[in-house]
Write a protein that holds these residues in place. Structure first.
Motif, short mmCIF file in Angstrom:
data_model
loop_
_atom_site.label_atom_id
_atom_site.label_comp_id
_atom_site.label_asym_id
_atom_site.label_seq_id
_atom_site.Cartn_x
_atom_site.Cartn_y
_atom_site.Cartn_z
N ALA A 20 -12.24 32.40 -6.20
CA ALA A 20 -13.53 33.06 -6.05
C ALA A 20 -13.97 32.94 -4.59
O ALA A 20 -14.12 31.83 -4.07
N LEU A 21 -14.17 34.05 -3.92
CA LEU A 21 -14.48 34.05 -2.49
C LEU A 21 -15.93 34.47 -2.25
O LEU A 21 -16.34 35.58 -2.62
N HIS A 22 -16.70 33.60 -1.67
CA HIS A 22 -18.05 33.92 -1.25
C HIS A 22 -17.98 35.01 -0.17
O HIS A 22 -17.03 35.05 0.62
N PRO A 23 -18.97 35.91 -0.11
CA PRO A 23 -18.93 36.98 0.91
C PRO A 23 -18.69 36.48 2.33
O PRO A 23 -17.95 37.11 3.10
N LYS A 24 -19.29 35.36 2.69
CA LYS A 24 -19.10 34.82 4.05
C LYS A 24 -17.64 34.41 4.28
O LYS A 24 -17.08 34.60 5.36
N ILE A 25 -17.03 33.83 3.23
CA ILE A 25 -15.62 33.43 3.35
C ILE A 25 -14.74 34.66 3.48
O ILE A 25 -13.83 34.71 4.32
N LEU A 26 -15.00 35.66 2.65
CA LEU A 26 -14.21 36.89 2.73
C LEU A 26 -14.36 37.53 4.11
O LEU A 26 -13.38 38.00 4.70
N LYS A 27 -15.57 37.55 4.62
CA LYS A 27 -15.80 38.14 5.94
C LYS A 27 -14.96 37.44 7.01
O LYS A 27 -14.41 38.07 7.91
N ASN A 28 -14.85 36.11 6.89
CA ASN A 28 -14.08 35.35 7.88
C ASN A 28 -12.58 35.64 7.77
O ASN A 28 -11.90 35.80 8.78
N ILE A 29 -12.06 35.69 6.54
CA ILE A 29 -10.61 35.90 6.42
C ILE A 29 -10.23 37.36 6.66
O ILE A 29 -9.05 37.66 6.84
N MET A 30 -11.23 38.26 6.71
CA MET A 30 -10.93 39.66 7.02
C MET A 30 -10.44 39.83 8.45
O MET A 30 -9.88 40.87 8.82
#
Length: 453
Positions: A251-261
């Motif tokens: 489960a990826l928090h939006p902030k985490i997803l933004k970083n790994i993008m």
């Protein structure tokens, strides 16, 4: 007892046979729990696994199932598999009163085999035949995997397999193919799980022609070959990696997803076209949930992590299952809270322009590139005047044919594949894009003009 196991999306059929306390599985899928659960509930020991051929459209689960059950794997002798035991024409296996006999039935692939089942307590006549991709309901297997030059040869082999091996089994014999309607392994498979020799002799148009005409028809077939087929062929000859269990979805928090993008990854948005068009993460690829099994293999690679995006995090397990069947073990996780969590955290969103067919009709003839992404056989039945044709799956290899300096309007059958096409083009610098809702279905329902070839 024989049980059909259907895998939706890829329209794959596998079979579970119980006899004398043992179980035999034919062409298992990679997520093998269904066979293990059946064996446990029926009190059977899985001892034999048969592969009718080296499959191209999904990863076969033989190695996975053998790892759990200790069963022996059997396949045709005319290909050098890195696992299992080769079998040949006439080999027989006895399970109490049930006998399985191997037939060499090349054509679809050179090592293709069929498995004939007899219940000797009732008769020595064949009762069923598990035919792999040799024959389907209303269709016969494709023969194009060895290149254009060998099509006449493989078509001839398939004809001989049908007329010298399958049809002589007798009209009452039940035919159990490896695929149903919607499979890419046949041009026009009927909506029918089982068929019989007699029924196919009467209704299958490809069995009504001479050998020469059959070869001509098969050589002329125009079928699509997704790039992921090569990956499937490799794993299905060498043996796929053992899963052990389906990949865990983080489960990826939006902030985490933004970083790994910032790194290379696939953001796979599985929502419907209207939801995606209304708002989505920049750079995401839209393949609606039910379309993932058919289209993921055209656009995703096997290296970059996959992150799933939905609205409500429902049914993600089904999508994960579909991806694993295609060998996509690189599933990283999903956006926690679905797409609403993305905009609620004030992250930037992108949108896609949508037209109705009425808007398209009003704008027809304007300065835009009209793209038809349906299958070629659908286009031959009628298209919108002035449109250009590229099948949606072939976009990655033909993107250079689409101009960057004019608006692009895309239509398909109903608006799903057109939105997939737009999402792909957006990733590669096409900014003025429009997907047509309802597409050709709505266009015809509105009685707008259609060009017929």
């Amino acid at each position: 007892m024989v049980k059909l196991i259907k895998s939706e999306g890829i329209a794959h059929h596998s079979y579970f046979i119980g006899a004398s306390g043992r179980a035999i599985v034919i062409d298992p899928r990679r997520d093998v729990e269904v066979y293990l659960d059946l064996a446990e509930s029926w009190g059977l020991d899985i001892t034999h696994i048969f592969e009718t051929h080296r499959n191209e459209d999904y990863i076969i689960g033989s190695v996975e199932l053998a790892n759990y059950s200790g069963a022996e794997i059997f396949h045709g002798e005319k290909l050098d598999f890195a696992y299992g035991t080769p079998v040949k024409e006439g080999d027989k296996f006895q399970f109490g009163n049930i006998e399985l006999e191997v037939l060499d039935t090349p054509g679809h692939t050179l090592e293709s085999i069929s498995i004939v089942l007899r219940d000797l307590s009732a008769s020595e006549d064949p009762q069923m035949a598990f035919t792999g991709d040799v024959i389907f309901a209303g269709e016969t297997g494709r023969i194009d995997f060895y290149g254009v030059d060998r099509r006449p040869e493989t078509a001839g082999l398939l004809y001989d397999s049908l007329f010298k091996k399958i049809l002589p089994l007798g009209d009452p014999t039940v035919l159990c193919p490896a695929h149903g309607a919607g499979s890419i392994c046949g041009a026009d498979i009927r909506e029918q799980d089982y068929t019989t020799v007699g029924y196919e002799k009467k209704t299958n148009p490809q069995l009504q022609v001479t050998r020469e005409k059959f070869i001509e028809l098969k050589v002329a077939e125009e079928l699509y070959t997704p790039p992921y087929f090569q990956e499937m062929e490799f794993h299905n000859q060498k043996g796929a990696p053992i899963l052990g269990r389906l990949p865990h979805l983080k489960a990826l928090h939006p902030k985490i997803l933004k970083n790994i993008m910032k790194k290379k990854l696939h953001i796979l948005d599985i929502r419907k076209p209207t939801s995606f068009a209304g708002g989505h993460i920049n750079g995401s690829l839209n393949i609606w949930r039910e379309g993932v099994p058919a289209f993921a293999g055209w656009f995703l690679n096997y290296q970059d992590p996959i992150v799933l995006v939905d609205d409500h995090e429902r049914g993600l397990g089904e999508v994960r299952q579909a991806l694993v069947r295609l060998g996509f073990d690189n599933i990283y996780g999903y956006l926690a809270g679905g797409f609403p969590s993305w905009y609620l955290h004030a992250e930037y969103i992108d949108t896609l322009n949508l037209w109705s067919v009425h808007q398209l009709n009003e704008e027809l003839g304007g300065k835009f590139f009209l793209l038809d992404v349906r299958k070629l056989e659908d286009r031959k039945e009628g298209y919108i005047e002035g449109s250009h044709h590229i099948y949606v799956g072939e976009l990655p290899g033909r993107i250079g044919e689409i101009p960057l300096d004019v608006p692009v309007v895309v239509y398909c059958d109903s608006g799903y594949k057109s939105t997939t096409a737009c999402s792909y083009l957006k990733k590669y610098g096409y900014n003025d894009l429009t997907s047509v809702l309802g597409s050709m279905t709505a266009w015809k329902n509105a009685n707008y003009p259609v060009v017929n070839e």
